[in-house]
Scaffold this active site. Sequence first.
Site: not given
Length: 445
Positions: A222, A225, A244, A247, A354
Amino acid sequence: MGKDIQFADKLRSGLAVSVAKSVTFFVRSLRLGAASVLPGSIARRIEPQLLTLLSQQVKSGIILIAGTNGKTTTSLLLRSILERKGYRVAHNATGANLENGLVTALMESANSVGGLNVDYAILEVDENIVPKVLTPIQPKIILCLNLFRDQLDRYGEVDSISKRWTKVISTLPADTVVIPNADDPTLCYLGQQLKQKVSFFGLSEPEQYLEKIQHAVDSIYCPRCGHSLDYQGVYLSHLGDFTCPSCGFSKSQPTLNSQEWEQVLVGLYNKYNTLAAATAAVELGIDEKTIHNTIPTFQAAFGRAEELEIDGKRVRILLSKNPVGTNETIRVVTQSNDKTTLLVLNDRVQDGEDVSWIWDVDTEKLVERGGTLVVSGDRVYDMALRLRYSENTADSKLNLIIQQDLKQAIDIALKNTPDDETLHILPTYTAMLDVREILTGKKIR
């Protein structure tokens, strides 16, 4: 005094554009490339404020398109929709999405003294420079497509990019329209924090859920939170329907119902591109009939699900430059009945040096179906090793061919492709340019 300064600005910007256009002419005449970056670089040395000065001349506003994947297809579709209505559109169609490329694209539509006469400008922008260009450009609409890990040696994590975006976007005028991807938790949260007008796009198609979350997942926590998100289902990577449990943060409702819109090109990722472009067009006041009529006639940009006929055989080029994008192009391949695929891995500056990202790609799905996989590119042995590690050696039906010379690799792949099948080519960005030059005899630089 003020008039003198204004005259000097016009004189300097006119000189900058005139010199840049001369550079463009010579570069293209000598076939040295597309001149999509150099003219802008030279012009900005003469007039550092040229991006601002050109942007201010766009009559109806600038649409800025940012995100890791899908910028080119989305911008071209939106351009097609606007041009169908008769609007004049400036666009960095070559994909040069840094500052010099943006200036070059706007100058392309300007006259020899820097006068710009277009209705809209569509600018696809590299996600890392969004904070730098938002203020000078002052866009009318900002399309936030997605945020995935892309070039590990260039960019930080997606949450840091999102925070920088939010900080700058929040300073723009209240009538700026922001269109984030509701299925991307990071961008959905970004949209929910803004005071500007926000219109979301996303999927509402549970039948398209993946069976399980892919390895290439960037953000399943989330953004408010930090708790793990609960997913009802995932469409690709971390894009899906989520809430979530801690929250209450959850996916915002998209403006358009995705089930009412057909898809442009192959691959579920192109459904997102379709919805993004359509949502932006609706915000610009384009009627839905025009949008629906444009989608079936849309032609793919070079290398983005582009289809060619070479020596009587069908070839489809699917740009594959990061884990999420490559997983989606692999999904396209595995959903077909075609059994020959060419993978080309480069590690040049535009690709990202990379290449460890290939270990986040679900190559097992490509390998387990068997068939012929031809591998080429600057890092051919890295890709070959990744494919070998994807094999179940007990019952492997894979025919793996390693050929470092790209032209020979293409010839081998074509010979292994039956007349009634399509050869899929999955290249990184510079590899895609090389592939197209070999297949068509034309450079795109």
